[in-house]
Every structure is written in C-alpha cells, then in structure tokens.
Design a protein around this motif. Structure first.
Motif, PDB file in Angstrom:
ATOM      1  N   ALA A 258       0.836  -1.201   0.000  1.00  0.00           N
ATOM      2  CA  ALA A 258       0.000   0.000   0.000  1.00  0.00           C
ATOM      3  C   ALA A 258       0.873   1.255   0.000  1.00  0.00           C
ATOM      4  N   LEU A 259       1.922   1.256   0.799  1.00  0.00           N
ATOM      5  CA  LEU A 259       2.832   2.408   0.817  1.00  0.00           C
ATOM      6  C   LEU A 259       3.480   2.599  -0.555  1.00  0.00           C
ATOM      7  N   HIS A 260       3.977   1.512  -1.145  1.00  0.00           N
ATOM      8  CA  HIS A 260       4.598   1.620  -2.466  1.00  0.00           C
ATOM      9  C   HIS A 260       3.595   2.123  -3.502  1.00  0.00           C
ATOM     10  N   ALA A 261       2.371   1.629  -3.444  1.00  0.00           N
ATOM     11  CA  ALA A 261       1.350   2.029  -4.423  1.00  0.00           C
ATOM     12  C   ALA A 261       0.982   3.500  -4.260  1.00  0.00           C
ATOM     13  N   VAL A 262       0.889   3.987  -3.027  1.00  0.00           N
ATOM     14  CA  VAL A 262       0.581   5.402  -2.795  1.00  0.00           C
ATOM     15  C   VAL A 262       1.692   6.272  -3.372  1.00  0.00           C
ATOM     16  N   VAL A 263       2.932   5.887  -3.125  1.00  0.00           N
ATOM     17  CA  VAL A 263       4.072   6.657  -3.646  1.00  0.00           C
ATOM     18  C   VAL A 263       4.079   6.615  -5.178  1.00  0.00           C
ATOM     19  N   ASN A 264       3.882   5.429  -5.750  1.00  0.00           N
ATOM     20  CA  ASN A 264       3.857   5.320  -7.218  1.00  0.00           C
ATOM     21  C   ASN A 264       2.708   6.120  -7.818  1.00  0.00           C
ATOM     22  N   LEU A 265       1.551   6.075  -7.173  1.00  0.00           N
ATOM     23  CA  LEU A 265       0.397   6.830  -7.654  1.00  0.00           C
ATOM     24  C   LEU A 265       0.674   8.331  -7.581  1.00  0.00           C
ATOM     25  N   GLY A 266       1.282   8.784  -6.487  1.00  0.00           N
ATOM     26  CA  GLY A 266       1.645  10.198  -6.368  1.00  0.00           C
ATOM     27  C   GLY A 266       2.636  10.629  -7.430  1.00  0.00           C
ATOM     28  N   GLU A 267       3.640   9.789  -7.685  1.00  0.00           N
ATOM     29  CA  GLU A 267       4.614  10.101  -8.731  1.00  0.00           C
ATOM     30  C   GLU A 267       3.947  10.136 -10.104  1.00  0.00           C
ATOM     31  N   GLY A 268       3.047   9.199 -10.326  1.00  0.00           N
ATOM     32  CA  GLY A 268       2.344   9.159 -11.613  1.00  0.00           C
ATOM     33  C   GLY A 268       1.485  10.386 -11.823  1.00  0.00           C
ATOM     34  N   LEU A 269       0.820  10.833 -10.775  1.00  0.00           N
ATOM     35  CA  LEU A 269      -0.001  12.051 -10.882  1.00  0.00           C
ATOM     36  C   LEU A 269       0.870  13.274 -11.131  1.00  0.00           C
TER      37      LEU A 269
END
Length: 182
Positions: A160-171
């Motif tokens: 979940a932490l990795h996905a939040v960070v990846n999602l933030g970077e993607g945005l």
C-alpha cells in the motif's frame, strides 16, 4: 518523506528476499545431505517452504514498487505517451486497491481489536470469535502459524505504501507532462 521511506523499505525487502533465497538453498542442500546419510531432518522441508513464501511476498512488493512486474506490453507500446501514463496510473490505483483490500482482510482475520479486548487470552479470543489462528501450530516446527502468516499483513502494508508513492509520482508526472492541443 513517503518516497524515501518506500525506497528504503523496498531496498530492505530486496535484501531480506535475497537472504531468504540463500536460506532456502541451504535448507534444501541440508535436506539432501541428511536424507542421503539416512537421517532426514523433516523440519527443513517446512522451514524452506515458509522461507520461500516470505521471500515471494518480499520480492513481489519490491518488484511492484519498481514497476518491474512481468507484463505483455504489445498494446501498451502502441499507445501514445499520454494514454500510457493514464494506464500506468490505473495500474497503480488497482495495486493500491488490492493492497488496501488485503490489509482489511488481514485485519479481520487477525482481529487484533478483539484479541486486545480479551486481554490477549487466546482461549477467550477463540471462544468469542471461533478464530483458532493463534493456536494452530505448524506440523514439524511446532511454531504458531500466525507467525508464518504474518507475511500477508506486512506485504499488504508495504505494498500500500509503495502504491501510494507510485500513484503520487504518476499524478505528478501526468501534471508535468506537456499537453498537445490539436
């Protein structure tokens, strides 16, 4: 802050997975040697299986953090860059949804609130919930299985932490990308 934490956790996950891979190899070699000598150590099979399971979850989390999962990219490669970024965002959102769903299932399965309310009395917890996970032990090692299964909630939280960070970077990448107007 979260980006650095995610990267540090992914590095630790990779190191732990490498150590567990070495442990699995050593346990299998030990098992072969002891069987060849006629004095098999049966617990090595079970420990190797548990180490392999933990290794798999740590490796998967680190792999998804780096977005290096196995994929067929034939369709993706044919899309324009903007659609590829949107698709990457959708994948990150799905990974986050899966991680949060798994975390919720683990919370329900481990039921720490009820365990706490029962004063960490396993018998009272089992009587109240009919959940026997804390008293079930492994066959040859004799350790409580909830320790083995702990890889699932750890995986869910780190993923979940990795996905939040990846999602933030993607945005951020999507917002910073130059727009083309026809």
């Amino acid at each position: 802050m979260f980006k650095r934490l995610s990267s540090d956790i992914a590095r630790c996950e990779g190191a732990i997975a490498a150590g567990l891979a070495a442990l699995v190899t050593l346990l299998i070699l030990l098992n072969i040697a002891t069987r060849a000598l006629g004095h098999a150590l049966y617990w090595t099979d079970e420990l190797a299986i548990h180490a392999m399971i933990w290794m798999t979850f740590f490796t998967t989390s680190a792999t998804l953090k780096r977005r290096e999962g196995v994929a067929v990219t034939l369709l993706l490669d044919a899309l324009p860059a903007g659609l590829r970024r949107l698709l990457a965002l959708a994948v990150d959102a799905l990974v986050l949804f899966f991680a949060l769903f798994l975390a919720a299932l683990c919370w329900r399965w481990y039921d720490p609130a009820t365990l706490w309310a029962s004063g960490f009395d396993i018998q009272a917890f089992q009587g109240e919930t009919f959940n026997f996970m804390y008293s079930e032990t492994s066959r040859t090692l004799g350790i409580p299985k909830f320790w083995v299964w702990l890889c699932l909630p750890i995986f869910a939280v780190s993923l979940a932490l990795h996905a939040v960070v990846n999602l933030g970077e993607g945005l951020r990448n999507l917002a910073a990308a130059p727009r083309r107007y026809a």
